[in-house]
Scaffold this motif. Sequence first.
Motif, PDB file in Angstrom:
ATOM      1  N   ILE A   6     -30.881  16.526   6.751  1.00 42.12           N
ATOM      2  CA  ILE A   6     -31.542  16.207   8.024  1.00 42.12           C
ATOM      3  C   ILE A   6     -30.794  16.954   9.120  1.00 42.12           C
ATOM      4  CG2 ILE A   6     -32.129  14.359   9.650  1.00 42.12           C
ATOM      5  CD1 ILE A   6     -32.111  12.425   7.276  1.00 42.12           C
ATOM      6  N   GLY A   7     -31.512  17.466  10.115  1.00 39.96           N
ATOM      7  CA  GLY A   7     -30.888  18.230  11.188  1.00 39.96           C
ATOM      8  C   GLY A   7     -29.756  17.474  11.865  1.00 39.96           C
ATOM      9  N   ILE A   8     -28.717  18.211  12.298  1.00 37.97           N
ATOM     10  CA  ILE A   8     -27.548  17.590  12.931  1.00 37.97           C
ATOM     11  C   ILE A   8     -27.962  16.789  14.168  1.00 37.97           C
ATOM     12  CG2 ILE A   8     -25.304  18.007  14.020  1.00 37.97           C
ATOM     13  CD1 ILE A   8     -25.170  20.640  12.512  1.00 37.97           C
ATOM     14  N   GLY A   9     -28.884  17.336  14.937  1.00 41.14           N
ATOM     15  CA  GLY A   9     -29.321  16.643  16.146  1.00 41.14           C
ATOM     16  C   GLY A   9     -29.953  15.300  15.834  1.00 41.14           C
ATOM     17  N   TRP A  10     -30.826  15.281  14.834  1.00 43.59           N
ATOM     18  CA  TRP A  10     -31.477  14.022  14.466  1.00 43.59           C
ATOM     19  C   TRP A  10     -30.461  13.030  13.914  1.00 43.59           C
ATOM     20  CZ3 TRP A  10     -35.042  15.066  17.363  1.00 43.59           C
ATOM     21  CH2 TRP A  10     -35.844  16.211  17.272  1.00 43.59           C
ATOM     22  N   ILE A  11     -29.494  13.535  13.146  1.00 43.46           N
ATOM     23  CA  ILE A  11     -28.422  12.665  12.641  1.00 43.46           C
ATOM     24  C   ILE A  11     -27.630  12.086  13.808  1.00 43.46           C
ATOM     25  CG2 ILE A  11     -26.200  12.667  11.444  1.00 43.46           C
ATOM     26  CD1 ILE A  11     -28.433  12.589   9.480  1.00 43.46           C
ATOM     27  N   THR A  12     -27.389  12.906  14.835  1.00 38.60           N
ATOM     28  CA  THR A  12     -26.652  12.436  16.013  1.00 38.60           C
ATOM     29  C   THR A  12     -27.369  11.258  16.662  1.00 38.60           C
ATOM     30  OG1 THR A  12     -25.687  14.625  16.421  1.00 38.60           O
ATOM     31  CG2 THR A  12     -25.790  13.099  18.301  1.00 38.60           C
ATOM     32  N   ASN A  13     -28.688  11.347  16.784  1.00 38.69           N
ATOM     33  CA  ASN A  13     -29.467  10.232  17.335  1.00 38.69           C
ATOM     34  C   ASN A  13     -29.350   8.986  16.446  1.00 38.69           C
ATOM     35  OD1 ASN A  13     -30.354  11.792  19.454  1.00 38.69           O
ATOM     36  ND2 ASN A  13     -32.384  12.166  18.614  1.00 38.69           N
ATOM     37  N   ILE A  14     -29.452   9.181  15.139  1.00 41.33           N
ATOM     38  CA  ILE A  14     -29.381   8.058  14.205  1.00 41.33           C
ATOM     39  C   ILE A  14     -28.010   7.394  14.254  1.00 41.33           C
ATOM     40  CG2 ILE A  14     -29.445   7.433  11.753  1.00 41.33           C
ATOM     41  CD1 ILE A  14     -31.517   9.752  11.419  1.00 41.33           C
ATOM     42  N   VAL A  15     -26.960   8.209  14.273  1.00 34.83           N
ATOM     43  CA  VAL A  15     -25.597   7.666  14.358  1.00 34.83           C
ATOM     44  C   VAL A  15     -25.416   6.893  15.655  1.00 34.83           C
ATOM     45  CG1 VAL A  15     -23.153   8.292  14.615  1.00 34.83           C
ATOM     46  CG2 VAL A  15     -24.537   9.375  12.839  1.00 34.83           C
ATOM     47  N   GLY A  16     -25.946   7.441  16.759  1.00 37.81           N
ATOM     48  CA  GLY A  16     -25.859   6.746  18.038  1.00 37.81           C
ATOM     49  C   GLY A  16     -26.490   5.368  17.983  1.00 37.81           C
ATOM     50  N   PHE A  17     -27.623   5.255  17.295  1.00 36.03           N
ATOM     51  CA  PHE A  17     -28.300   3.963  17.159  1.00 36.03           C
ATOM     52  C   PHE A  17     -27.437   2.967  16.385  1.00 36.03           C
ATOM     53  CE2 PHE A  17     -30.950   1.204  14.462  1.00 36.03           C
ATOM     54  CZ  PHE A  17     -31.561   0.439  15.453  1.00 36.03           C
ATOM     55  N   PHE A  18     -26.852   3.426  15.273  1.00 33.45           N
ATOM     56  CA  PHE A  18     -26.041   2.512  14.466  1.00 33.45           C
ATOM     57  C   PHE A  18     -24.730   2.147  15.176  1.00 33.45           C
ATOM     58  CE2 PHE A  18     -28.823   3.917  10.987  1.00 33.45           C
ATOM     59  CZ  PHE A  18     -29.089   2.686  10.408  1.00 33.45           C
ATOM     60  N   VAL A  19     -24.179   3.090  15.944  1.00 32.22           N
ATOM     61  CA  VAL A  19     -22.995   2.752  16.743  1.00 32.22           C
ATOM     62  C   VAL A  19     -23.350   1.686  17.774  1.00 32.22           C
ATOM     63  CG1 VAL A  19     -21.337   3.636  18.444  1.00 32.22           C
ATOM     64  CG2 VAL A  19     -21.838   4.969  16.397  1.00 32.22           C
ATOM     65  N   LEU A  20     -24.550   1.790  18.351  1.00 28.41           N
ATOM     66  CA  LEU A  20     -24.991   0.786  19.317  1.00 28.41           C
ATOM     67  C   LEU A  20     -25.053  -0.602  18.678  1.00 28.41           C
ATOM     68  CD1 LEU A  20     -25.998   0.219  22.190  1.00 28.41           C
ATOM     69  CD2 LEU A  20     -28.312   0.688  21.381  1.00 28.41           C
ATOM     70  N   LEU A  21     -25.443  -0.683  17.406  1.00 29.34           N
ATOM     71  CA  LEU A  21     -25.476  -1.970  16.724  1.00 29.34           C
ATOM     72  C   LEU A  21     -24.083  -2.600  16.640  1.00 29.34           C
ATOM     73  CD1 LEU A  21     -27.953  -1.316  13.749  1.00 29.34           C
ATOM     74  CD2 LEU A  21     -28.429  -2.361  15.978  1.00 29.34           C
ATOM     75  N   LEU A  22     -23.040  -1.754  16.599  1.00 32.39           N
ATOM     76  CA  LEU A  22     -21.674  -2.269  16.561  1.00 32.39           C
ATOM     77  C   LEU A  22     -21.275  -2.921  17.880  1.00 32.39           C
ATOM     78  CD1 LEU A  22     -19.872   0.658  14.682  1.00 32.39           C
ATOM     79  CD2 LEU A  22     -20.616  -1.533  13.745  1.00 32.39           C
ATOM     80  N   TRP A  23     -22.054  -2.657  18.940  1.00 33.66           N
ATOM     81  CA  TRP A  23     -21.780  -3.304  20.225  1.00 33.66           C
ATOM     82  C   TRP A  23     -22.041  -4.805  20.163  1.00 33.66           C
ATOM     83  CZ3 TRP A  23     -23.164  -0.564  25.395  1.00 33.66           C
ATOM     84  CH2 TRP A  23     -22.668   0.747  25.393  1.00 33.66           C
ATOM     85  N   ILE A  24     -22.914  -5.239  19.254  1.00 33.18           N
ATOM     86  CA  ILE A  24     -23.322  -6.651  19.231  1.00 33.18           C
ATOM     87  C   ILE A  24     -22.130  -7.580  19.004  1.00 33.18           C
ATOM     88  CG2 ILE A  24     -24.760  -8.373  18.073  1.00 33.18           C
ATOM     89  CD1 ILE A  24     -26.761  -6.083  17.503  1.00 33.18           C
ATOM     90  N   PRO A  25     -21.335  -7.380  17.925  1.00 38.96           N
ATOM     91  CA  PRO A  25     -20.169  -8.257  17.767  1.00 38.96           C
ATOM     92  C   PRO A  25     -19.103  -8.046  18.836  1.00 38.96           C
ATOM     93  CG  PRO A  25     -20.153  -6.534  16.101  1.00 38.96           C
ATOM     94  CD  PRO A  25     -21.486  -6.465  16.778  1.00 38.96           C
ATOM     95  N   LEU A  26     -19.127  -6.896  19.493  1.00 36.50           N
ATOM     96  CA  LEU A  26     -18.159  -6.619  20.549  1.00 36.50           C
ATOM     97  C   LEU A  26     -18.622  -7.147  21.905  1.00 36.50           C
ATOM     98  CD1 LEU A  26     -17.210  -2.940  19.586  1.00 36.50           C
ATOM     99  CD2 LEU A  26     -15.911  -5.026  19.121  1.00 36.50           C
ATOM    100  N   ARG A  27     -19.859  -7.681  21.938  1.00 34.02           N
ATOM    101  CA  ARG A  27     -20.442  -8.276  23.142  1.00 34.02           C
ATOM    102  C   ARG A  27     -20.545  -7.269  24.294  1.00 34.02           C
ATOM    103  NH1 ARG A  27     -17.203 -14.103  23.063  1.00 34.02           N
ATOM    104  NH2 ARG A  27     -17.925 -14.737  20.984  1.00 34.02           N
ATOM    105  N   GLN A  28     -20.887  -6.052  23.951  1.00 34.76           N
ATOM    106  CA  GLN A  28     -21.138  -5.021  24.948  1.00 34.76           C
ATOM    107  C   GLN A  28     -22.626  -5.004  25.295  1.00 34.76           C
ATOM    108  OE1 GLN A  28     -18.069  -4.149  26.192  1.00 34.76           O
ATOM    109  NE2 GLN A  28     -18.436  -1.969  25.935  1.00 34.76           N
ATOM    110  N   LYS A  29     -22.933  -4.699  26.535  1.00 32.79           N
ATOM    111  CA  LYS A  29     -24.328  -4.626  26.968  1.00 32.79           C
ATOM    112  C   LYS A  29     -24.682  -3.183  27.326  1.00 32.79           C
ATOM    113  CE  LYS A  29     -24.529  -9.356  28.754  1.00 32.79           C
ATOM    114  NZ  LYS A  29     -24.803 -10.206  29.954  1.00 32.79           N
ATOM    115  N   PRO A  30     -25.700  -2.623  26.661  1.00 34.05           N
ATOM    116  CA  PRO A  30     -26.076  -1.233  26.956  1.00 34.05           C
ATOM    117  C   PRO A  30     -26.789  -1.116  28.297  1.00 34.05           C
ATOM    118  CG  PRO A  30     -27.607  -2.184  25.386  1.00 34.05           C
ATOM    119  CD  PRO A  30     -26.517  -3.203  25.593  1.00 34.05           C
TER     120      PRO A  30
END
Length: 201
Positions: A45-69
Motif C-alpha cells: 500500500i502506498g506510503i502516503g495511505w499508510i501514513t493516514n492509516i497509522v495516524g488514525f490508529f495513533v489517534l485511537l491511543l489517545w483514548i486511554p490517555l484522555r487526550q481530545k483531538p
Amino acid sequence: MPRRIVQLLVGLFLYGAGCALTVEAGLGVDPWTVFAQGLSVRTEIGIGWITNIVGFFVLLLWIPLRQKPGIGTIANILLVGTSMQIVLDLIPPMTGFVAQLATLLAGILLVALASGLYIGARFGPGPRDGLMTGLNARLGWPIWLCRALVELSVLLVGWLLGGTVGIGTVLFAVLIGPLVHVALPLFDTRRKTEAVSHQPA
C-alpha cells in the motif's frame, strides 16, 4: 478564522509534500516515515495511505490517555498522507548523491516551514505529537523521553520491516528542531493577534 483554516490546510499539505521529498531522496527518512515505509513494503500500500492509516490508529491511543483531538488533529490524519502520496506519484526518485542530498534538504526545510504553518494555526496537535503529550500527562515522564522512546520504537520496527534508515534520518533529527524553532514564530497566529491587540489606538 478563515486565515487560520487556510494556514492549517496549506501547512498540512506542504508537510506531506516535504515528507515525500525526503522519501524520494532515498537517503533515509524520519522515524514515523520509516515506519510507514516499512509497512508499505510489507503491504504494498502506498506510503502516503499508510501514513493516514497509522495516524488514525495513533489517534485511537489517545483514548486511554484522555487526550481530545482538535480540528487540526483530524485534518492532519486526512491530509498529510494524501499530500505525500500525490507528490510521490508525481515526482520520480532522485539519482546521484548531489541530487539526492538537495532533495533531502529541500524536504526537511519544507517540513519545518509546514510545521510552523500548521502548528501556528493552533487547531490542535497532530496525532503523533498528541501521543507524546498524552504520555507526558498520564505517566509524568518528560516530553523528550516520551518522544525518544516512541520514535526509537517506530524507527526500529520500521527498519526491520524494510524502511530506509540512513544519513537522511540523522540530518532530519538534527535539523528539524532548530528549523521549526525559526519557522513557528513567523506563523504563530496567537502571537500576531497579541501584537495587534497591544498596539496603541
